[in-house]
Design an enzyme around this catalytic site. Structure first.
Site: not given
Ligand code: SAM
Length: 247
Positions: A48, A65, A111, A135-136, A155-156, A202, A206
């Protein structure tokens, strides 16, 4: 966003990261810092880094989607859950699929603040059944809901971070509620499907995460307190795992 645009957008990132693929496989860890000079813990800060990059990423997330959003939200009958929270809900594409498939539900998209602003500006306008919460999800309190969606979130992250997040969800979840995990599931021996294997590579280069099998997701959900865990292979790219909190 067309497939061509999406490939163009990702080509630089993929090239830089996959350039370090051998090291990633040898070391078994992310090469994001080597490729971009920032830690993968700050992955989303890097993605971002400008409004333009953010919207492009959100369009990319949104586009898949159109192909399999309906399949994942109807993989299980979610009609008993009227109050839904989509954590990391991004552009709101899955929130839209939920409100079309389940006429009685409302969805809150949770988000990071700048993603919520962008989603309101570019993707979701004046929808009575969709709201936003900034929020986080690792730090801030989560809104109470009957169902939480985690699509392409776990998965992240490492197993430890996943359990931490799932425990926070378990605490916030109403008794009798559930969590729906949407991911590309690997087969039990990891030998396929090819798309999930490529996604996993990936993730390796990453992020801190990886794609997992249904059994591995079930173990994470169980560690956080969820029970009655089932999975559904949709036959498309993304599958679903549902875990419940006892009533
Ligand atoms: C890989 S994207 C998936 C987006 C969506 N769920 C989808 O499948 O299309 C990960 C999402 O998690 C959000 N995200 C990452 N870290 C976050 C956090 N600490 N709190 C809230 N959202 C978070 C990102 O901004 C992003 O929108």
């Amino acid at each position: 966003m067309s497939l061509y645009q999406s490939i163009q957008y990702h080509s630089k990132t993929i090239y830089l990261c996959w350039h370090h693929l051998t090291d990633a496989v040898r070391e078994g860890r992310t090469q994001y810092e080597k490729a971009f000079g920032v830690s993968s813990g700050d992955l989303f800060d890097a993605i971002y880094r400008s409004d333009e990059e953010m919207v492009t990423f959100m369009q990319l997330m949104h586009s898949i989607w159109n192909i399999c959003g309906k399949d994942v939200v109807t993989a299980f009958d979610l009609s008993p859950f009227k109050v839904i929270c989509d954590l990391g809900g991004c552009s709101g594409a899955l929130a839209k699929h939920c409100t079309s498939a389940y006429p009685e539900c409302t969805v809150t998209i949770f988000d990071l603040p700048k993603v919520v602003h962008m989603s309101k500006e570019h993707f979701i306008k004046d929808d009575q059944r969709i709201s936003f919460h900034e929020g986080d999800f690792f730090k801030d309190s989560l809104p109470e809901a009957e169902l939480y969606i985690l699509a392409r979130i776990l998965h992240d992250w490492t197993d430890e971070r996943c359990v931490e997040l799932l425990q926070r969800i378990y605490k916030a979840c109403k008794p009798g509620g559930a969590v729906l995990v949407v991911e590309a599931l690997l087969s039990e021996d990891g030998s396929g499907p090819l798309t999930a294997q490529l996604y996993s590579l990936n993730m390796l280069v990453q992020t801190e995460g990886r794609e997992r099998t249904d059994v591995q997701y079930a173990a994470l959900l169980t560690a956080a307190g969820f029970t009655n865990i089932r999975h559904c292979l949709t036959g498309k790219i993304y599958d679903a795992v549902l875990g419940h909190k006892k009533a």
